[in-house]
Design an enzyme around this catalytic site. Sequence first.
Site, PDB file in Angstrom:
ATOM      1  N   ASP A  78       0.846  -1.174   0.000  1.00  0.00           N
ATOM      2  CA  ASP A  78       0.000   0.000   0.000  1.00  0.00           C
ATOM      3  C   ASP A  78       0.901   1.250   0.000  1.00  0.00           C
ATOM      4  O   ASP A  78       1.819   1.328  -0.820  1.00  0.00           O
ATOM      5  CB  ASP A  78      -0.953  -0.028   1.210  1.00  0.00           C
ATOM      6  N   HIS A 109      -5.258  -7.806   0.427  1.00  0.00           N
ATOM      7  CA  HIS A 109      -4.457  -6.588   0.533  1.00  0.00           C
ATOM      8  C   HIS A 109      -3.714  -6.475   1.862  1.00  0.00           C
ATOM      9  O   HIS A 109      -2.599  -5.947   1.918  1.00  0.00           O
ATOM     10  CB  HIS A 109      -5.374  -5.382   0.353  1.00  0.00           C
ATOM     11  N   TYR A 167      -2.758  10.944   1.178  1.00  0.00           N
ATOM     12  CA  TYR A 167      -3.265  10.797  -0.183  1.00  0.00           C
ATOM     13  C   TYR A 167      -3.171  12.127  -0.928  1.00  0.00           C
ATOM     14  O   TYR A 167      -2.818  12.163  -2.114  1.00  0.00           O
ATOM     15  CB  TYR A 167      -4.722  10.310  -0.154  1.00  0.00           C
TER      16      TYR A 167
END
Length: 384
Positions: free
Chosen positions: A178, A359, A308
Amino acid sequence: MSVERFHIHIADEVLVDLKRRLQHIRWPDQLENSGWDRGADLTYLKSLVSYWREQYDWREHESQLNRFSQFCCNINGIDVHFVHECGKGPNPIPIILTHGWPDSYLRYQKIIPLLTDPASYGGDPKDSFDVIVPSLPGFGFSSSPDHPGVNNYQVSEMWAKLMTKELGYGKFAAAGGDIGSGVTRYLASNHPELLFGIHLTDIGIIRDLLTSHEQVKLSEEELQYKKRALEWISLEGGYMSIQSTRPQTLAYGLSDSPVGLAGWIIEKFRAWSDCGGDLCQRFSEDELITHIMVYWLTNTIGSSTRMYYENSHSLPPLGYIKVPTGVALFPADIVLPPKDWAVRNLNITRWTNMARGGHFTAMEEPELLAQEIRAFYKPYRVEK
């Protein structure tokens, strides 16, 4: 500030405030039979919150987390929290593991003993590691940046300082998924001389493939990736758009409501894991709530989502990565990368399609990932 011991202890008044909030919830309604189709399911979330309020014991989990050797040091004005467990073997090599969102350093909680003490889990003591697991800036017990621009590149520079200047390692291994995949790749790009190699469990969303208009130059695998990735972004990428553009607006609700925070995080654990739609197949209620608690108790959901924004607005481009790179792909992960692209952009020396898992790799399949990391780094060990 030099490296100092760190001990988790949340003040009683913070826990009392949380309990009050969990006792006074205004629930939304939900369309009949809609389940998880439109977001976090109301029935599931009510059940989880009931367990959180009535049975979950933070002090028990706090005590368990404090069994790890934890430290804190200031790097570039940010107090970085990290676990540092020494290997139990004749020649452990250091490895820094970087997590992502919406997990935390707890992503690697299960894998730490498997890497530090492989002999106790059926492995070879010669494959042991010194394991360093930092909390990203603005996540959990690391402090939040007070200025813009702290992106994957900047974090990689912090990790280089942590490993060399603060911990004294001359050369080390690095792995992540990630956000941690991006940090690890920037570390390899900018400091190849420090690394034995890097190990990744994903390569993120490959933006240059999505924006490429030269379809004829893409392989069939890359064209299929582009199609799948664009479909995934359309159906599942709403969170990413919000966090990349308006994280501050989102932060007000998630920082004020523990149930809102739980809904935002839990939906991703269900959608991105290899759970077949049933969270209890992969995670216990305690495990999920402890991850939520790390965000809630430190009030870092807002600062975590800002990563982000920073990565969308200030990241420099990455060139070819010369450092030996291992990739382990878990079948239920988000939009698996095309090998063609990876080989052109990274020095791939090991590429493994894992049997199962999603994930949240080290949480879901710690044994499989530990075996894969040991196997990848075995050729790079030097006998003392």
